[in-house]
Design an enzyme around this catalytic site. Structure first.
Site, mmCIF file in Angstrom:
data_model
loop_
_atom_site.group_PDB
_atom_site.id
_atom_site.type_symbol
_atom_site.label_atom_id
_atom_site.label_comp_id
_atom_site.label_asym_id
_atom_site.label_seq_id
_atom_site.Cartn_x
_atom_site.Cartn_y
_atom_site.Cartn_z
ATOM 1 C CB CYS A 45 -8.005 1.862 -11.725
ATOM 2 S SG CYS A 45 -8.882 0.779 -10.595
ATOM 3 C CG HIS A 93 -2.046 0.861 1.133
ATOM 4 N ND1 HIS A 93 -2.934 0.832 0.070
ATOM 5 C CD2 HIS A 93 -2.446 1.876 1.934
ATOM 6 C CE1 HIS A 93 -3.832 1.774 0.249
ATOM 7 N NE2 HIS A 93 -3.566 2.416 1.365
#
Lengths: 842, 842
Positions: free
Chosen positions: B795, B426
């Site tokens: 995406c 992340h």
């Protein structure tokens, strides 16, 4: 046009015209059963009525012409004490939507004749009831207007006055009463209540209803009575008339529970001929319907009338025995017998269960993760559990989450309760494989410090006795009365028929000789999954921990090879010529090491006591370096084999050595394959280890290598993987996990229950295969596998689930492999699937 | 039959007959370049020779007939000092396999003429070399027999004697020398070395070789020299002759590095006409080959000879400038210019880089997770990093694993180094999105207690300066010289051409107004992914933590709604009429809470200090209750939205409110959908919240709802999901993770590097889309989506990867969305993909 049929004139297959109930009564009448006489006004008449607001003239004439039939075989004339019921009945049953009219035919005159026959109170009660229902159902007067008093005779008068005050007429003529009732029944088809029911249940309003007019039979006359019975015992299936009976009473009285009925045998003395007739009728019905039957009957003045007949509801145990015995009697075929037993219900036959009559206080309700019931002391620590079970104490292990530490102690416990976790978490899968009752997401709070569990304000201390029901998920205070497994010789007979019909075979998941033995006994045709990691739990855990932590793994591997070899020899010997599929090491290595939090606590303690902490610190370091954020998708399966080829090589040697000694041809399975490249690499590790070992031993052994297909990518690229695999085994637990992205360990606890409740999921995909998603991936792979002649099977939890077995059978897979305790159910499901497919295709 | 062609007679497209090199020389000759004269003996002659062991008679005649051509344009006759080279040359080049014969034509007589021209030493050296190579290559005498002494003249004599002692003849006749060399070259085709090379490289032995006989040119004569040059500057692309030159020397001398060459400009003075000729030839070559050229040339007695011509190797920067300028000159089309630039190499043009000439000491090497280079102080704590960066200090944040705590401080740091973790974890994704250099799996050990990092015995204290190279993964001691990004106006010109050719469009991943602004500047056509969770980091983290921990979430949600609304207004205003896709909250809630281990430490500290621990204890309890074993597959995405509908309702209100204020038409994206049921449920939460809010506000706003397709099951069941989605956005990070079962956080650290090394994976599937597996799932979904007219895009990280973009374009997706710093490269890749497809289909 014909609008009216007597029950003798009707036929069973005219339910569109006569309604379902009417057609059934006609069928029973046609069979010669003593059904109270009557006639049916058709749905055509209903349609006419709803169009025009009146009955066709011919219809009224036809009704009048058939009134005498109501007297068939009875000693009363209509209008002279003979009463009738008027009921609606469409092609699709709408129970409770329109009240039936009883006692029609009574008027101010006939009620007197009726009173002579049945007593004044009963007669006026019946008359009052008729007037009231007529007012409400036929005339539409609000029910609250009809208030009963102590005197039924007075009620009759006041009810008639209410009807008049509403500008309606209560017809005194019995014929007119019937016509008016029929009109009212047709009118009720379009009542808001009925329309609403049809809308909710998707029933077409155009079908309309028929109307049944039937003589009433009274069991409360002298030499009368009423009862219900089954053609076989509904709880055991034993062939004998089974039921209850009361003398001199109505069916209502039996239902209401005001009196205690007598066993039906007692009829032998009181109504010997009626009793004999019931026996004859039961046989007749079974021959006709080819199944166990339920009957409601009334005896009026010694004469038997059958009021209703239905397929008998029964326990699983009874279903099995009845099916087997009916097949043996030649009443049904063996295929039919097999199809009669619900495999999900039959599952209960194989487990201990809580006696349904037992009193119990449920503390909490979790997810029933493995059926069966057990009682024992609550224990929180595996260590303590091990000590107590060693002394022969019955222990229920209660943990926050299951962990590998629990696994060695599980076999000696009675049941496993996890406050969190999912039904397919590792320890649960193992416990289920042992047939041990399990509950997960138990809805309890564990207080380790206070040594108790609590739920909903109730707290139970460690050491107290509880009972768990692994089917319902109930946690119950204290010890509860248990029933033994209900599985019987009948079930085994049924199973013995199954295998010859089934095309998909049933293998077992078995990790040790004991389970292999049980598998054979339960009828498994091989072992489809032998998990080698389970061989490292217990006292051998130390050895694998050493192996993980040592840089030079050689010595530990040598030891491990020796005991793995012994395990395999044990299994191969038992299985003889049956196939055994061995999966190489699959779980991430940290599963073999202690929990880091526990280790930290232990370390703190050691430090406090001033003891040597070096060993523990080294272990903690290892644990931490192996720790992963998402271990399910981490370094496990064949990734482990590729990173540490010496482990797979060791396992291969153990397998080959055992094969040499026993003559077995093992099937070696590579877990968690995601690509043909991995498959090729791993199989070259195995082939090399096997070749080296055989060359050294100068002995030879055959083996085959296959892939465990448990990742979406393996399904999608199965065509290439097939080039390196003799067989595919679908690992549907992990495949479901990855396809949905639902963690097996977390999902059930966190959101699956909610999803099931809200119908975001129709089934728990970890228990019944998700055909549209996971199943579609399996289909892709199975098409590729078939093209390349790869043997195919399933070894996930779904291998023991009947609905899933049906799906796998439809894909043409060769076998399912399931836990030892699911084998029998799987055999039944497999047979049912094949029989069903043949039915459809024929 | 014709076996021999002069260079004038040959043609470029006859490489099968003349060999590749021969055909090239013929092409150059045909263009009128001053190529040393010569002829080629064809592969047909070779085939004949290999069949029969001798040259065809016509061939020998044809060779003899063409000997005069060797004198073309030279002042020397063959046999009178004119020497030749004899080389092999097949259709497929086999460099270094058979040595060329130089200086053929020398004999005991001509060497004397040669000595007069070139000096005695050079002449005898040349002669000795010829005799030796002849002996080794043509006659097959072992090389070790030919030992050179100090005197070349003596060597000539001794080498000839060696040949005689081996029962061979060294021919003194120049013609016979050539014939014998041709035979030897043909014979060498079947030498073990050549056969082995062909086998390894899959070259068909039947093609045979041609043999080139060409006049030798000597740069070491008076008024002679040698050099190499480019038609444009190979490091900048500027159009001018660029190269090096030495006077009075041979090509060998230039290559060997014994002398330092001069810049080619110097030729202007020494060889003005040759220099001018080079300019003319460079233009001629560029027009002919339509690309930048490299040349090797020699000047013999003021006359220029071109020896070799090739496509010029160049830097990325030069490639861009040359392509753009060639298009502007009309030499190539704009499409060709676009195709000339490698997007992976061009990526470097956009980042700061370490000066290639800089001296550096690399401490450790990790995985380069986000390119670019930066220097700064090593800091371990986010807290401290925040303090120092606030004071303007340059900080490189070094962590064990990235965690959400790091995110607020990342933007102010220079670079991020994680000892563990993957390239798509992340925090790394965020850092990469900011164009910040990152290194993961850095191969360093962090010692928090000792406040230092160490690797390979070197230890660097916290606070010390290091430099990181996010392309190579290098961690370098101290500060290193940096170069600025090389991207130039030429690159921007090229990009300005790209969009008109591309059919797949490029959107940006942008979570705030600043990024939106950058996205527009970089040429994004919309925002394809606005991650709302990033709006909760920084000082707002407290608010979401409150929301998570409070039972009554209303007040916190109200606050959150207000600041989310302001964020959206900011983004919508910047984007104007361009589309903005907003993803509702996706990560598991525990990502917003502190790490439990840290909390425990803090708690212990508070307890020790006797402070109030209630708050922290409550937080720890919350953290623990939210903890999951595999959070990636846990309670996140739309599962969160379904379990806590108030959160998605709040976000919807914020989006709608912002849309009302700005007139935007937001696209609301639902993350982690696994089924149409989830999609339906979530969109009903959104639709209801939007409808309620609009009714209350009495204002209206348009919006659309789409699904993020990032689970295998969503791909497989996309057909049903499409019924509830206006658009699909493929989240390829998570989809790759689930399809492979590779945890993004763990895989790179644990086994991906090894997989890439061993070619178990050809590409890192988290960086370049796995076409066969993940891509096949995307294809299934895209076919379903197209059928139902769903807009489709990507995406995930792959949206910025050129090879992946090409794949997505081939599926007909509408756009890719990538980090702001990848937009330019993505635009280039998108244009290239479309141009390539058009080329193939035309």
């Amino acid at each position: 046009m014909r609008y009216v049929y007597t029950l003798r004139e009707g036929t069973a297959n005219a339910s569109g015209l006569l309604g379902e109930k009417g057609a059934n009564l006609a069928e029973m009448t046609g069979m010669g059963l003593p059904v109270p006489p009557g006639f049916i006004v058709t749905t055509d008449a209903c349609a006419y009525f709803l169009r025009s607001g009146r009955l066709p003239e011919e219809c009224e004439e036809q009704i009048r012409a058939r009134l005498p039939c109501l007297e068939d075989g009875t000693d009363k004339k209509f209008g002279e004490g003979r009463t009738v019921s008027v009921r609606h009945g469409s092609e699709i049953s709408m129970p409770g939507i329109v009240e039936s009219i009883l006692n029609a035919g009574l008027n101010d005159q006939t009620v007197k004749i009726f009173a002579q026959q049945s007593g004044e109170n009963f007669a006026y009660n019946s008359y009052a009831r008729f007037i009231k229902t007529f007012g409400i159902v036929i005339l539409g007067i609000p029910p609250e207007r009809f208030k009963s008093t102590a005197s039924a005779k007075n009620d009759c008068e006041s009810f008639k006055r209410i009807i008049e005050s509403e500008k309606h007429v209560f017809p005194q003529d019995a014929e007119e009463q019937i016509l008016e009732c029929v009109r009212g029944m047709f009118r009720s088809w379009n009542s808001p209540k009925a329309a609403d029911y049809r809308k909710k249940n998707g029933i077409d309003s155009a079908i309309g209803t028929a109307c049944i007019v039937q003589s009433m039979i009274y069991g409360n006359l002298p030499a009368s009575g009423t009862g219900v019975c089954f053609s076989r015992d509904p709880s055991t299936g034993k062939k004998k008339i089974y039921g209850e009976f009361i003398s001199g009473m109505q069916g209502e009285d039996l239902v209401s529970g005001i009196v205690t009925p007598e066993p039906i045998d007692r009829m032998k003395d009181i109504f010997p001929s009626a009793y004999a007739e019931i026996g004859t009728i039961a046989s007749l019905l079974e021959s006709h319907y080819r199944d166990m039957q339920y009957m409601e009957f009334t005896i009026e003045k010694s004469k038997l009338y059958i009021l209703e007949v239905a397929r008998a509801k029964r326990t699983s145990e009874a279903a099995v025995r009845a099916a087997v015995e009916m097949a043996e009697e030649g009443l049904i075929t063996r295929e039919e017998a097999i199809m009669r037993v619900d495999p999900y219900e039959a599952r209960r036959l194989l487990q201990k269960r809580i006696d349904p009559s037992a009193e119990k206080r449920t503390i909490a309700k979790g997810i029933g993760a493995s059926p069966g019931a057990a009682s024992g002391e609550i224990i929180f620590d595996t260590q303590k559990a091990a000590e107590l079970t060693a002394k022969g104490r019955k222990v229920i292990l209660v943990v926050k989450d299951t962990s590998p530490d629990d696994i060695p102690v599980i076999p000696s416990c009675q049941a496993l309760v996890a406050a969190g976790g999912g039904a397919t978490s590792h320890a649960i899968v193992i416990a289920r494989g042992m047939g041990m009752p399990c509950i997960t997401s138990a809805g309890i709070k564990l207080d380790y410090a206070g040594r108790n569990i609590s739920a909903g304000g109730v707290s139970v201390a460690e050491g107290s006795i509880i009972t768990v029901d692994g089917s319902t998920g109930d946690i119950i205070e204290g010890e509860v009365l248990m029933g033994e497994p209900a599985a019987s010789k009948y079930f085994n007979t049924l199973l013995s028929w199954c295998d010859s019909f089934a095309s998909i075979r049933v293998f077992a998941n078995a990790d040790n000789p004991e389970d292999a033995e049980k598998a054979i006994k339960a009828g498994a045709r091989g072992i489809g999954l032998c998990r080698t990691e389970h061989m490292f739990f217990g006292e051998r855990l130390q050895e694998i921990q050493k192996m993980i932590m040592e840089d030079d793994k050689g010595k530990s591997l040598e030891k491990m090879m020796e005991f793995q070899k012994q395990d395999f020899i044990g299994i191969f010997k038992i299985m003889g010529s049956l196939p055994v599929t061995i999966r190489l090491l699959d779980p991430p290595l940290h599963e073999f090491l202690p929990d880091p939090d526990k280790l930290k606590e232990e370390l703190a303690l050691l430090k406090k006591e001033g003891q040597n902490t070096a060993e523990k610190e080294r272990m903690l370091e290892n644990v931490m370096s192996l720790k992963e954020k998402n271990p399910m998708m981490g370094l496990r399966g064949c990734r482990l084999g590729i990173m540490f080829p010496e482990i797979y090589a060791m396992q291969t040697k153990a397998i080959i050595a055992a094969a040499m000694e026993t003559g077995a041809t093992p099937e070696i399975m590579i877990p968690l394959v995601s690509s043909w490249e991995e498959m090729k690499e791993t199989r070259s590790i195995i082939d090399k280890a096997a070749a080296d070992f055989m060359a050294k031993q100068k002995k030879w052994a055959n083996y085959s290598i296959g892939a465990m297909i448990e990742l979406p990518r393996a399904c999608i690229t199965a065509d290439r993987i097939a080039d390196y695999a003799a067989f595919f085994s679908f690992g549907t637990n992990d495949l479901t996990q990855a396809t949905y992205g639902f963690s097996r360990d977390d999902a059930e606890k966190k959101f699956l229950a909610r999803y099931l409740e809200s119908h975001l999921l129709e089934e728990n995909p970890f228990l019944t295969i998700d055909k549209n998603g996971v199943g579609a991936l399996i289909r892709i792979a199975s098409v590729a596998g078939k093209r390349k002649n790869v043997r195919m099977s399933v070894c996930g939890e779904h291998g023991g689930d009947p609905a899933s077995i049906k799906f796998f059978d439809s894909l043409g897979l060769d076998y399912v492999s399931c836990s030892v305790y699911s084998i029998k159910i799987a055999r039944l499901a497999a047979a049912q699937s094949s029989i069903k497919r043949k039915e459809i295709s024929s």
